[in-house]
Design a protein around this motif. Structure first.
Motif, short mmCIF file in Angstrom:
data_model
loop_
_atom_site.label_atom_id
_atom_site.label_comp_id
_atom_site.label_asym_id
_atom_site.label_seq_id
_atom_site.Cartn_x
_atom_site.Cartn_y
_atom_site.Cartn_z
N VAL A 42 0.92 -1.01 -0.07
CA VAL A 42 -0.06 0.19 0.13
C VAL A 42 0.82 1.19 -0.09
O VAL A 42 2.04 1.13 0.29
CB VAL A 42 -1.02 -0.08 1.19
CG1 VAL A 42 -1.87 -1.22 0.93
CG2 VAL A 42 -0.16 -0.11 2.60
N ARG A 249 -3.06 0.45 -5.14
CA ARG A 249 -4.52 0.78 -4.82
C ARG A 249 -5.56 -0.24 -4.59
O ARG A 249 -6.43 -0.08 -3.97
CB ARG A 249 -4.90 1.65 -5.95
CG ARG A 249 -5.07 1.32 -7.40
CD ARG A 249 -5.63 2.46 -8.36
NE ARG A 249 -5.73 1.68 -9.57
CZ ARG A 249 -4.62 1.45 -10.39
NH1 ARG A 249 -3.60 1.89 -10.25
NH2 ARG A 249 -5.15 1.08 -11.70
N GLU A 252 -5.29 -1.30 -1.12
CA GLU A 252 -6.07 -0.17 -0.22
C GLU A 252 -7.48 -0.28 -0.22
O GLU A 252 -8.20 -0.21 0.68
CB GLU A 252 -5.67 1.29 -0.78
CG GLU A 252 -4.14 1.39 -0.44
CD GLU A 252 -3.45 2.66 -1.12
OE1 GLU A 252 -4.24 3.26 -1.68
OE2 GLU A 252 -2.29 2.85 -1.03
#
Length: 316
Positions: A42, A249, A252
């Motif tokens: 991340v 991403r 995340e």
């Protein structure tokens, strides 16, 4: 029992990793793991230096044995190139280098746009890659025309006296059987006694078994949990997602389902000696010979002091 320190390339830049290696040696840790990533998991981790540059630099700042935890020698880098990199690393470290390998994650291996193979294909590729590595380390010119790799008139001239051992990562029965058949050792991050025994019964015998866990050193468990959640929420992402999600991403996004208190399931949070000893004991009881601890966040010196004073003397 050997206790080592895990250098997290996803979280720290080159100078920080070298300083942590020096600190780990001063504290009395017996060996190093270092992760091999193209991306962090991340963005909060925020780093990803090239592992082979770091391994060369490590040879100049400490004398601890180094294992890659782990390298994927199949997609992002051709096994013939990994063979040269690992051979040079073994020379620089005077034989104290171990090549840890695994089938990898899309996070790091997809960057050229290659299709991300299914697990069985990745294992097939890894088996062929290990064969290429060992053939090149034997010396002489190599010609290999396999299903996945071609090598033509290749020879590695800078070789260690003894080829580096290859330890194989495995988290399921099929991968553990593969490690037992082809590896010089076994690598994991989960304290699963059944998998260790499967490795030993399947041909691994008394070969080394390494494992690692993460800590977030802080003045309190709650503060450690906060640091762990801020830096490594991906540790709570379940199942095969860690192998197939392609970018930080996406991790995340998946980590939005992870709650802060879940960090306590995979991290030792805070500064409790008993908590660290309990985690080490889980891996020792599972049958691991070498256990590596990583620290997330800014307080690695606190962890080094704790281990030097309270934990490492118990294992000498």
């Amino acid at each position: 029992m050997k206790i080592g320190y895990f250098l997290s390339s996803e979280e720290y830049g080159p100078a920080e990793l070298l300083e942590q290696a020096r600190g780990a040696e001063r504290a009395g840790f017996q060996a190093l793991w270092i992760s091999d990533h193209y991306h962090p998991w991340v963005d909060a981790q925020g780093q990803s230096p090239f592992v082979w540059s770091m391994i060369g630099a490590l040879s100049q700042v400490c004398r601890l044995p180094v294992t890659t935890a782990v390298t994927c020698p199949t997609v992002r880098i051709h096994p013939a190139v990994i063979a040269q990199a690992a051979a040079t690393s073994a020379v620089l470290h005077s034989g104290r280098f171990v090549l840890g390998v695994g089938t990898g994650e899309a996070l790091n291996e997809h960057i050229f746009g290659d299709a991300w193979p299914q697990t069985d294909v990745r294992l097939e590729m890894l088996e062929e890659a290990i064969g290429v590595l060992r053939e090149l380390w034997a010396g002489g010119f190599v010609n290999h025309h396999g299903k996945h790799y071609t090598v033509e008139q290749a020879r590695i001239y800078t070789l260690p006296d003894t080829p580096p051992p290859i330890y194989v990562s495995g988290f399921g029965p099929k991968a553990v059987d593969f490690a037992a058949r082809l590896g010089d050792g076994y690598v994991s991050t989960i304290p699963d006694a059944e998998l260790v025994q499967r490795f030993r019964d399947g041909g691994g015998g008394d070969k080394p078994c390494q494992a690692g866990f993460k800590a977030a050193y802080a003045d309190s468990e709650e503060e450690g949990m906060r640091i762990a959640y801020e830096r490594w929420p991906n540790s709570g992402v379940p199942g095969e997602l860690s192998q197939v999600l392609p970018s930080p991403r996406h991790f995340e996004q998946a980590a939005q389902l992870v709650k802060p208190e879940m960090m306590k399931e995979t991290f030792v949070c805070g500064n409790s000696v008993d908590a660290h000893l309990e985690m080490i004991d889980q891996y020792a009881k599972a049958g691991f010979d070498e256990i590596y601890v990583a620290n997330t966040g800014p307080n690695h010196q606190g962890l080094f002091d704790l281990y030097q004073r309270e934990i490492l003397p118990r294992f000498r």
